[in-house]
Design a protein around this motif. Structure first.
Motif, PDB file in Angstrom:
ATOM      1  N   THR A  56      32.134  43.431  42.133  1.00 16.84           N
ATOM      2  CA  THR A  56      32.798  44.269  43.138  1.00 16.84           C
ATOM      3  C   THR A  56      31.931  45.460  43.510  1.00 16.84           C
ATOM      4  OG1 THR A  56      34.926  43.652  42.156  1.00 16.84           O
ATOM      5  CG2 THR A  56      34.926  45.514  43.667  1.00 16.84           C
ATOM      6  N   HIS A  57      31.299  46.086  42.510  1.00 18.55           N
ATOM      7  CA  HIS A  57      30.433  47.245  42.757  1.00 18.55           C
ATOM      8  C   HIS A  57      29.248  46.847  43.624  1.00 18.55           C
ATOM      9  CE1 HIS A  57      28.101  50.861  42.120  1.00 18.55           C
ATOM     10  NE2 HIS A  57      27.116  50.151  41.575  1.00 18.55           N
ATOM     11  N   ALA A  58      28.694  45.657  43.364  1.00 15.99           N
ATOM     12  CA  ALA A  58      27.530  45.184  44.149  1.00 15.99           C
ATOM     13  C   ALA A  58      27.906  44.973  45.611  1.00 15.99           C
ATOM     14  CB  ALA A  58      26.999  43.887  43.540  1.00 15.99           C
ATOM     15  N   ALA A  59      29.179  44.636  45.868  1.00 16.46           N
ATOM     16  CA  ALA A  59      29.630  44.427  47.244  1.00 16.46           C
ATOM     17  C   ALA A  59      30.000  45.733  47.939  1.00 16.46           C
ATOM     18  CB  ALA A  59      30.818  43.473  47.248  1.00 16.46           C
ATOM     19  N   GLY A  60      29.929  46.863  47.211  1.00 11.95           N
ATOM     20  CA  GLY A  60      30.239  48.162  47.817  1.00 11.95           C
ATOM     21  C   GLY A  60      31.715  48.511  47.811  1.00 11.95           C
ATOM     22  N   GLN A  61      32.517  47.655  47.196  1.00  9.77           N
ATOM     23  CA  GLN A  61      33.964  47.911  47.142  1.00  9.77           C
ATOM     24  C   GLN A  61      34.274  48.850  45.966  1.00  9.77           C
ATOM     25  OE1 GLN A  61      36.296  44.364  46.760  1.00  9.77           O
ATOM     26  NE2 GLN A  61      38.275  45.396  47.060  1.00  9.77           N
ATOM     27  N   PRO A  62      35.017  49.951  46.201  1.00 10.77           N
ATOM     28  CA  PRO A  62      35.359  50.864  45.098  1.00 10.77           C
ATOM     29  C   PRO A  62      36.311  50.205  44.106  1.00 10.77           C
ATOM     30  CG  PRO A  62      36.538  51.503  47.088  1.00 10.77           C
ATOM     31  CD  PRO A  62      35.582  50.408  47.495  1.00 10.77           C
ATOM     32  N   VAL A  63      36.158  50.578  42.818  1.00  2.00           N
ATOM     33  CA  VAL A  63      36.970  49.976  41.762  1.00  2.00           C
ATOM     34  C   VAL A  63      37.629  51.086  40.939  1.00  2.00           C
ATOM     35  CG1 VAL A  63      37.017  48.422  39.773  1.00  2.00           C
ATOM     36  CG2 VAL A  63      35.333  48.069  41.593  1.00  2.00           C
ATOM     37  N   LEU A  64      38.922  50.906  40.681  1.00  2.01           N
ATOM     38  CA  LEU A  64      39.633  51.788  39.747  1.00  2.01           C
ATOM     39  C   LEU A  64      40.091  50.919  38.583  1.00  2.01           C
ATOM     40  CD1 LEU A  64      40.916  54.503  38.955  1.00  2.01           C
ATOM     41  CD2 LEU A  64      42.945  53.841  40.251  1.00  2.01           C
ATOM     42  N   VAL A  65      39.549  51.194  37.394  1.00  4.75           N
ATOM     43  CA  VAL A  65      39.866  50.412  36.206  1.00  4.75           C
ATOM     44  C   VAL A  65      40.958  51.146  35.416  1.00  4.75           C
ATOM     45  CG1 VAL A  65      38.958  49.298  34.141  1.00  4.75           C
ATOM     46  CG2 VAL A  65      37.472  49.642  36.136  1.00  4.75           C
TER      47      VAL A  65
END
Length: 466
Positions: A56-65
């Motif tokens: 997800t990070h590689a695609a530029g999408q922000p992630v909240l874990v």
């Protein structure tokens, strides 16, 4: 107003008498909520989480874990550091940075790890690149015992019509899974020969997990409801005590209340000593002297003094009349009757506070031990209410008795003019020497000696009481 009250609808209605109304969102929710991904072991699950974050990070999408504990958030952080993935950790350790960290969680490529309770109250705003990449992605590393907390985490994404995703990753070693059916699921995994690091997604599994959450929520609700019912017993008692305290603190005239207390004390004590089935000749005046006379200083508590009383009711009424007369005489000792009113308030407040604090301790001990009643097939709550009621009545009786006893034992110190003092003590050393020590004119009477008045009582219970 809250977005997560629907799952607690029953509790709001049963405990607080409030209905829960679901209001449609301002804009349609377009967030994609994926089925849970389930793995055999915790290690497999965490590696799958790290893989998902990396993609997800590689695609530029922000992630909240989202994690349940601080330890879990630090564990995920350690995995991401090994992979070289830049991220921020929000775990309620650094309160002053929470708002800033959460506000930046919607920037494209951002990775934020948070405990489920951290950073609430701050909107996560997406930039345009993040929206085009699919919006904020929520990755839950474990299911919480309460669906409400999971919904709070999900609700961080898809605000006001924004795009977003959510997905929870579970393992059969998670606390929730171990409590509910992990053995059967483990058997199913083995029967299907699921390879290592392989996930299973199925709506049946998601529903089973939600049922487990509902069961835990029901248990927790039962615990909270039970505690509330225990607390309600103390709240009712507290309201009664505080109402009486408020009257005293507001400076009300408590004379009528004190007179009622005197009457109650006389009725209670005579009921203990003089039962209804006893004849007048069988009344134990010595015991009555001991029980009642130690509280109210009656002048002559003897059979002869009350020979005109034909029955117990007349006897009790005469005791009340004499007790109130003694108290009226006590009031006359004060230069101003209002001074005694103030003394009544001070003493009553002091006694109430002292007895109430002791009662709170006693009720806490009762609460800790009442659970054992369940072994005797008795409802602990019913036993707590019954015993608590009896203890409260005993406390109020003790308040009355102690207040009356203290008020009757008050002595007013008389101020003597200097001239009178001089006459009594003498004006010089010669006068003092000439007078010498004062000698007793009669034989000393000790407390346990027969009273010289001829009453037949001990001196301390008769004339020595005055």
């Amino acid at each position: 107003m809250t977005g997560t009250a629907l799952t607690e609808e029953k509790e709001f209605r049963d405990i607080y008498g409030m209905d829960v109304i679901e209001i449609p969102t301002n804009r349609p929710v377009v967030r994609k909520d994926h089925h849970d991904a389930i793995f055999k072991t915790r290690k497999e699950k965490l590696h799958a989480v790290a893989d998902e974050i990396e993609r997800t990070h590689a695609a530029g999408q922000p992630v909240l874990v989202g994690t349940i504990t601080i330890e879990a958030s630090e564990e995920v952080s350690s995995l991401l550091k090994k992979r070289g993935i830049p991220h921020k950790v929000l775990n309620a350790k650094f309160h002053e940075l929470e708002a800033e960290i959460v506000a930046d969680a919607g920037v494209h490529g951002a990775v934020t790890i948070a405990t489920n309770m951290a950073g609430r109250g701050t909107d996560i705003k997406l930039d345009e690149i993040a929206k085009e990449a699919g919006g904020l992605k929520i990755v839950g590393t474990e299911r919480h015992e309460s669906r409400r907390i999971d919904n709070q985490l999900r609700g961080r994404s898809g605000r006001q019509g924004d795009p977003g995703e959510s997905k929870f990753y579970l393992s059969l070693e998670d606390d929730l899974m171990r409590l509910f059916g992990s053995d059967k699921l483990m058997g199913m995994f083995n029967a299907l020969h699921v390879p290592e690091n392989e996930e299973i997604q199925h709506s049946m599994l998601t529903n089973a997990i939600e049922k487990a959450q509902k069961k835990i929520e029901g248990n927790n609700f039962g615990i909270r409801k039970n505690l509330l019912e225990y607390d309600q017993v103390m709240n009712e008692q507290r309201e009664l005590i505080y109402e009486e305290r408020r009257r005293v603190l507001d400076g009300e005239n408590m004379k009528d209340s004190i007179q009622d207390m005197i009457s109650d004390v006389i009725e209670d004590k005579t009921a203990i000593v003089l039962s209804d089935d006893l004849s007048r000749e069988e009344w134990d005046y010595e015991e009555l002297n001991h029980v009642l006379g130690s509280i109210i200083p009656f002048v002559d508590l003897t059979p002869e003094h009350y020979e005109d009383c034909q029955n117990k009711d007349e006897f009790v009424e005469k005791l009340k009349e004499e007790a109130l007369e003694i108290y009226d005489n006590k009031e006359k000792e004060f230069p101003d009757a209002e001074q005694l009113r103030e003394v009544e308030r001070v003493i009553l407040l002091k006694v109430i506070d002292h007895k109430w604090m002791d009662h709170i301790d006693d009720m806490e001990q009762l609460r800790q031990g009442v659970g054992l009643q369940a072994y005797g097939q008795r409802d602990p709550l019913v036993e707590y209410k019954t015993s608590g009621f009896d203890m409260f009545n005993e406390m109020t009786d003790n308040i009355k008795e102690e207040t009356v006893r203290l008020l009757y034992s008050i002595r007013v110190e008389q101020q003597i003019e200097r001239e009178q003092v001089a006459k009594v003590t003498g004006t010089n050393k010669d006068d003092t020497v000439q007078k010498g020590p004062k000698r007793r004119q009669s034989e000393k009477i000790y407390p346990n000696d027969p009273c010289p008045c001829g009453s037949g009582l001990k001196y301390k219970q008769c004339c020595g009481r005055r």
